[in-house]
Design an enzyme around this catalytic site. Structure first.
Site, PDB file in Angstrom:
ATOM      1  N   ASN A 189      48.265  34.546  68.806  1.00 22.76           N
ATOM      2  CA  ASN A 189      49.250  33.703  69.487  1.00 22.76           C
ATOM      3  C   ASN A 189      48.647  32.304  69.696  1.00 22.76           C
ATOM      4  O   ASN A 189      47.705  32.126  70.472  1.00 22.76           O
ATOM      5  CB  ASN A 189      49.607  34.365  70.833  1.00 22.76           C
ATOM      6  CG  ASN A 189      50.628  33.578  71.616  1.00 22.76           C
ATOM      7  OD1 ASN A 189      50.570  32.357  71.676  1.00 22.76           O
ATOM      8  ND2 ASN A 189      51.549  34.287  72.251  1.00 22.76           N
ATOM      9  N   LYS A 190      49.197  31.316  68.964  1.00 23.33           N
ATOM     10  CA  LYS A 190      48.625  29.953  68.981  1.00 23.33           C
ATOM     11  C   LYS A 190      48.649  29.346  70.380  1.00 23.33           C
ATOM     12  O   LYS A 190      47.752  28.594  70.755  1.00 23.33           O
ATOM     13  CB  LYS A 190      49.421  29.029  68.037  1.00 23.33           C
ATOM     14  CG  LYS A 190      49.198  29.309  66.570  1.00 23.33           C
ATOM     15  CD  LYS A 190      49.733  28.133  65.721  1.00 23.33           C
ATOM     16  CE  LYS A 190      49.608  28.421  64.241  1.00 23.33           C
ATOM     17  NZ  LYS A 190      50.611  29.382  63.750  1.00 23.33           N
TER      18      LYS A 190
ATOM     19  N   ASP B  94      46.512  40.294  77.566  1.00 25.14           N
ATOM     20  CA  ASP B  94      47.856  40.863  77.499  1.00 25.14           C
ATOM     21  C   ASP B  94      48.625  40.302  78.681  1.00 25.14           C
ATOM     22  O   ASP B  94      48.175  40.391  79.823  1.00 25.14           O
ATOM     23  CB  ASP B  94      47.864  42.386  77.506  1.00 25.14           C
ATOM     24  CG  ASP B  94      49.177  42.902  76.929  1.00 25.14           C
ATOM     25  OD1 ASP B  94      49.401  42.714  75.705  1.00 25.14           O
ATOM     26  OD2 ASP B  94      50.003  43.447  77.678  1.00 25.14           O
ATOM     27  N   SER B  95      49.757  39.705  78.382  1.00 29.06           N
ATOM     28  CA  SER B  95      50.453  38.961  79.430  1.00 29.06           C
ATOM     29  C   SER B  95      51.951  39.120  79.282  1.00 29.06           C
ATOM     30  O   SER B  95      52.440  39.669  78.300  1.00 29.06           O
ATOM     31  CB  SER B  95      50.037  37.490  79.374  1.00 29.06           C
ATOM     32  OG  SER B  95      50.022  37.016  78.051  1.00 29.06           O
TER      33      SER B  95
ATOM     34  N   THR C 291      43.547  37.396  69.670  1.00 33.71           N
ATOM     35  CA  THR C 291      44.986  37.100  69.601  1.00 33.71           C
ATOM     36  C   THR C 291      45.280  36.222  68.403  1.00 33.71           C
ATOM     37  O   THR C 291      44.405  35.480  67.941  1.00 33.71           O
ATOM     38  CB  THR C 291      45.459  36.380  70.886  1.00 33.71           C
ATOM     39  OG1 THR C 291      46.875  36.192  70.826  1.00 33.71           O
ATOM     40  CG2 THR C 291      44.808  35.017  71.058  1.00 33.71           C
TER      41      THR C 291
HETATM   42  O1  LIG Z   1      56.037  31.193  78.955  1.00 33.64           O
HETATM   43  C1  LIG Z   1      55.025  31.817  78.809  1.00 33.64           C
HETATM   44  N1  LIG Z   1      53.842  31.276  79.202  1.00 33.64           N
HETATM   45  C2  LIG Z   1      52.691  31.910  79.165  1.00 33.64           C
HETATM   46  O2  LIG Z   1      51.646  31.370  79.535  1.00 33.64           O
HETATM   47  C3  LIG Z   1      52.739  33.226  78.659  1.00 33.64           C
HETATM   48  N2  LIG Z   1      51.822  34.159  78.489  1.00 33.64           N
HETATM   49  C4  LIG Z   1      52.450  35.194  77.953  1.00 33.64           C
HETATM   50  N3  LIG Z   1      53.755  34.960  77.778  1.00 33.64           N
HETATM   51  C5  LIG Z   1      54.785  35.802  77.202  1.00 33.64           C
HETATM   52  O3  LIG Z   1      54.378  37.118  77.128  1.00 33.64           O
HETATM   53  C6  LIG Z   1      54.133  37.538  75.771  1.00 33.64           C
HETATM   54  C7  LIG Z   1      52.780  38.129  75.728  1.00 33.64           C
HETATM   55  O4  LIG Z   1      52.723  39.230  74.880  1.00 33.64           O
HETATM   56  P1  LIG Z   1      51.307  39.670  74.337  1.00 33.64           P
HETATM   57  O5  LIG Z   1      50.309  39.542  75.445  1.00 33.64           O
HETATM   58  O6  LIG Z   1      51.409  40.936  73.654  1.00 33.64           O
HETATM   59  O7  LIG Z   1      50.965  38.489  73.307  1.00 33.64           O
HETATM   60  P2  LIG Z   1      51.327  38.291  71.769  1.00 33.64           P
HETATM   61  O8  LIG Z   1      51.922  39.538  71.201  1.00 33.64           O
HETATM   62  O9  LIG Z   1      52.115  37.042  71.637  1.00 33.64           O
HETATM   63  O10 LIG Z   1      49.900  38.022  71.143  1.00 33.64           O
HETATM   64  P3  LIG Z   1      48.616  39.019  71.118  1.00 33.64           P
HETATM   65  O11 LIG Z   1      47.631  38.406  72.038  1.00 33.64           O
HETATM   66  O12 LIG Z   1      49.053  40.375  71.563  1.00 33.64           O
HETATM   67  O13 LIG Z   1      48.141  38.982  69.706  1.00 33.64           O
HETATM   68  C8  LIG Z   1      54.128  36.237  74.953  1.00 33.64           C
HETATM   69  O14 LIG Z   1      54.583  36.436  73.673  1.00 33.64           O
HETATM   70  C9  LIG Z   1      55.047  35.354  75.779  1.00 33.64           C
HETATM   71  O15 LIG Z   1      56.352  35.645  75.405  1.00 33.64           O
HETATM   72  C10 LIG Z   1      53.967  33.739  78.213  1.00 33.64           C
HETATM   73  N4  LIG Z   1      55.092  33.048  78.271  1.00 33.64           N
HETATM   74 MG   LIG Z   2      51.023  41.328  71.599  1.00 38.12          MG
END
Ligand SMILES: O=c1[nH]c(=O)c2ncn([C@@H]3O[C@H](COP(=O)(O)OP(=O)(O)OP(=O)(O)O)[C@@H](O)[C@H]3O)c2[nH]1
Ligand SMILES: [Mg+2]
Length: 197
Positions: free
Chosen positions: A10-11, A70-71, A8
């Site tokens: 995502n910081k 993925d969340s 990821t």
């Molecule tokens: O308030 C939150 N607390 C959390 O703990 C949390 N975990 C996930 N999320 C949200 O769901 C999207 C995941 O999307 P996602 O899994 O595709 O991640 P991403 O695109 O940001 O990064 P990557 O891992 O794919 O590179 C993220 O952007 C967040 O908006 C969260 N929001």
């Molecule tokens: Mg993503």
């Protein structure tokens, strides 16, 4: 030390994995340490499918053991949205502030009893030699009427976990990392990590 790449950029996720795996004996790196990594298309329809796509692409590319996350947030009043589209709910630029404003607008005037929601987290662990393994974690709660708190990331300022009187963003990080969907999933994965090395 044995390296695990968290697939990821995502910081917020990276910080939480580093904190939760602190003392585990693994060296936790992320795509922030591999800035020229490939961008994996999240074309799955479930969190698990997307986690597998990201983990397998990165582990194949670097030939290293990789965990992908993925969340997202699933809101009952919105029939499960934003779901797998959580990161890009308000547009391709993945803007947290715009995403949560959109949710607050859509839930404006909706009574507390109908504001239930949950965070999902799917984790996939992949290696070039072994079959991929997945787990899922959940954190139940509700959507608040306004943003509160500075901790965490994403939708945390508008999510009140069940049994707490404050938002996820108002909780100390140690507490989020005990009750979160990511903590729930990682607990299920942790024992299995050793057999990948
Ligand atoms: O308030 C939150 N607390 C959390 O703990 C949390 N975990 C996930 N999320 C949200 O769901 C999207 C995941 O999307 P996602 O899994 O595709 O991640 P991403 O695109 O940001 O990064 P990557 O891992 O794919 O590179 C993220 O952007 C967040 O908006 C969260 N929001
Ligand atoms: Mg993503």
């Amino acid at each position: 030390m044995k390296e695990i790449i968290i697939a990821t950029k995502n910081k917020g996720k990276v910080n939480e994995f580093k904190e939760m795996l602190n003392g585990s004996g693994y060296q936790v790196t992320s795509l922030l340490d591999y800035p020229d990594s490939v961008d994996v298309e999240e074309s799955g329809v479930t969190f698990v499918e997307n986690a597998i796509l990201k983990a397998e692409a990165i582990s194949k590319h670097y030939r290293k053991i990789t965990i992908a996350d993925d969340s997202g947030l699933s809101i009952d009043y919105l029939n499960g949205a934003p779901g797998v589209f959580s990161a890009r709910y308000a547009g391709e630029e993945k803007n947290d502030a715009a995403n949560l404003s959109k949710v607050l607008t859509e839930l404006k005037g909706v009574p507390e009893a109908k504001r239930s929601a949950r965070f999902h987290c799917a984790l996939a662990i992949a290696s070039p030699e072994k079959e991929t393994f997945t787990v899922e974690g959940i954190c139940e709660g509700m959507i608040t009427e306004k943003m509160e708190g500075e901790n965490g990331f994403g939708y945390d300022p508008i999510f009140k976990p069940r049994g707490r009187e404050v938002t996820m963003a108002q909780l100390p990080k140690e507490e989020k990392n005990t009750i979160s969907h990511r903590a729930d999933a990682l607990k299920k994965l942790e024992k299995g990590i050793a057999q990948y090395f």
